[in-house]
Write a protein that holds these residues in place. Structure first.
Motif, PDB file in Angstrom:
ATOM      1  N   THR A 253       0.849  -1.192   0.000  1.00  0.00           N
ATOM      2  CA  THR A 253       0.000   0.000   0.000  1.00  0.00           C
ATOM      3  C   THR A 253       0.890   1.250   0.000  1.00  0.00           C
ATOM      4  O   THR A 253       1.884   1.316   0.729  1.00  0.00           O
ATOM      5  CB  THR A 253      -0.918   0.010   1.228  1.00  0.00           C
TER       6      THR A 253
ATOM      7  N   GLN B 113      -5.124  -0.843  -7.285  1.00  0.00           N
ATOM      8  CA  GLN B 113      -6.396  -0.188  -6.976  1.00  0.00           C
ATOM      9  C   GLN B 113      -6.086   1.178  -6.374  1.00  0.00           C
ATOM     10  O   GLN B 113      -5.198   1.299  -5.537  1.00  0.00           O
ATOM     11  CB  GLN B 113      -7.201  -1.034  -5.995  1.00  0.00           C
TER      12      GLN B 113
ATOM     13  N   THR C 267      -7.639   4.494  -4.331  1.00  0.00           N
ATOM     14  CA  THR C 267      -8.726   5.024  -3.519  1.00  0.00           C
ATOM     15  C   THR C 267      -8.446   6.500  -3.240  1.00  0.00           C
ATOM     16  O   THR C 267      -7.418   6.844  -2.621  1.00  0.00           O
ATOM     17  CB  THR C 267      -8.846   4.268  -2.183  1.00  0.00           C
ATOM     18  N   TYR C 268      -9.329   7.382  -3.698  1.00  0.00           N
ATOM     19  CA  TYR C 268      -9.138   8.828  -3.526  1.00  0.00           C
ATOM     20  C   TYR C 268      -9.658   9.255  -2.160  1.00  0.00           C
ATOM     21  O   TYR C 268     -10.849   9.119  -1.856  1.00  0.00           O
ATOM     22  CB  TYR C 268      -9.826   9.585  -4.657  1.00  0.00           C
ATOM     23  N   ASP C 269      -8.727   9.719  -1.341  1.00  0.00           N
ATOM     24  CA  ASP C 269      -9.053  10.102   0.023  1.00  0.00           C
ATOM     25  C   ASP C 269      -9.306  11.613   0.108  1.00  0.00           C
ATOM     26  O   ASP C 269      -9.293  12.324  -0.898  1.00  0.00           O
ATOM     27  CB  ASP C 269      -7.904   9.723   0.966  1.00  0.00           C
TER      28      ASP C 269
ATOM     29  N   THR D 292      -4.718   6.582  -2.033  1.00  0.00           N
ATOM     30  CA  THR D 292      -4.133   5.342  -1.514  1.00  0.00           C
ATOM     31  C   THR D 292      -4.076   4.330  -2.649  1.00  0.00           C
ATOM     32  O   THR D 292      -5.104   4.005  -3.259  1.00  0.00           O
ATOM     33  CB  THR D 292      -4.965   4.773  -0.349  1.00  0.00           C
TER      34      THR D 292
END
Length: 282
Positions: A34, A67, A69-71, A77
């Motif tokens: 990650t 993958q 992931t828009y934080d 991420t």
């Protein structure tokens, strides 16, 4: 007064604690890492397919998929999946993983290995099913005894009422002796049928094509290409009968994981072997 940030602005993706790795016991190693980065960061070297894993002990693993992931606060991420084989134990091939299937299928009785000549090497004892007649009968020139059927026609008989149109064989007319109740009127038998379905992984980009080209060819030891057996040694290492190979490569399909290839296959086993004039050696 503007607020001054004293933290990392994450213009470069940062590896987060807790990467995970797993080996399947056959040579395949997978991992997940990650990363966090700013939305404007350049992350191609991290997420591009084929990128090396940043953990030194697993640098031989290559990125397969990711993958994002828009934080909040403009952060992203990235979860990247890696795949590869440990070069210290499996440089080119993983170990094959197989499942086997055994069953019975209906076949014409004349194709039975014990039909004309006793197949003692397959465990049969006594006399063959039809035989080749009295001496000097042979597999090339049978010598069946003449008999007359209820229509007054002359036919020729071997073991168990096996009836032929000629003294030297010719067309098989069936089992016509009622007293041979195990055979009378029978035309087929249940033949054993075995197949092996499996897969392996390889780092070579030439191996998948080589196996595709060998579909329909046979092997006597499980090896269809460059010394790698598609069957584990506990299934045996010799598969020949009567100078014929007993293994046929029946199907191959390939999956691409970037720098790694998964080869799925099916191998069929024929107890009587595959005739070389019909099925070439791999």
């Amino acid at each position: 007064m503007a607020r001054v940030s004293k933290g990392n602005n994450l213009s470069t993706a940062i590896l987060q604690p807790g990467p995970k790795f797993m080996e399947d016991g056959y040579g395949l190693v997978t991992g997940t890492c990650t990363f966090k980065a700013d939305q404007t960061a350049s992350v191609g070297s991290i997420i591009n397919r084929g990128s090396a894993c940043p953990v030194p002990a697993y640098s031989y693993l290559k990125a397969h998929k990711f993958q994002a992931t828009y934080d909040t606060l403009g952060m992203v991420t990235y979860t990247v999946d890696y795949v590869g084989m440990n070069p210290s134990s499996h440089a080119v091939y993983s170990d094959p993983q197989i499942t086997s299937s055994q069953g019975l299928t209906s076949e014409n009785i004349t194709t039975h290995a014990n039909f004309f000549v006793l197949a003692s090497s397959l465990g049969f004892t006594g006399s063959p099913i039809a035989g080749v007649g009295a001496s000097p009968g042979s597999i090339t020139t049978p010598n069946y005894a003449a008999s007359t059927n209820n229509q007054g026609q002359v036919e020729y008989t071997g073991n168990n009422g096996a009836t032929f149109e000629k003294k030297t064989g010719g067309k098989f007319l069936g089992f016509k002796l009622p007293s041979a109740k195990d055979y009378y009127g029978k035309t087929n038998y249940l033949a054993p049928q075995t197949s092996f379905s499996g897969h392996f992984y390889t780092t070579s980009n030439t191996v998948p094509k080589a196996y595709v080209e060998r579909v329909g060819k046979t092997s006597g030891d499980g090896t269809f290409y460059v010394g790698f057996s598609l069957l584990p040694s506990y299934m045996g290492t010799s598969f020949t009968y009567d100078s014929k190979n007993q293994l046929l490569l029946a199907q191959v399909s390939v999956e691409d994981f970037g720098s790694l290839f998964k080869v799925n296959y099916e191998v069929r086993f024929n107890r009587d072997g595959y005739p070389k004039a019909v099925y070439a050696d791999a």
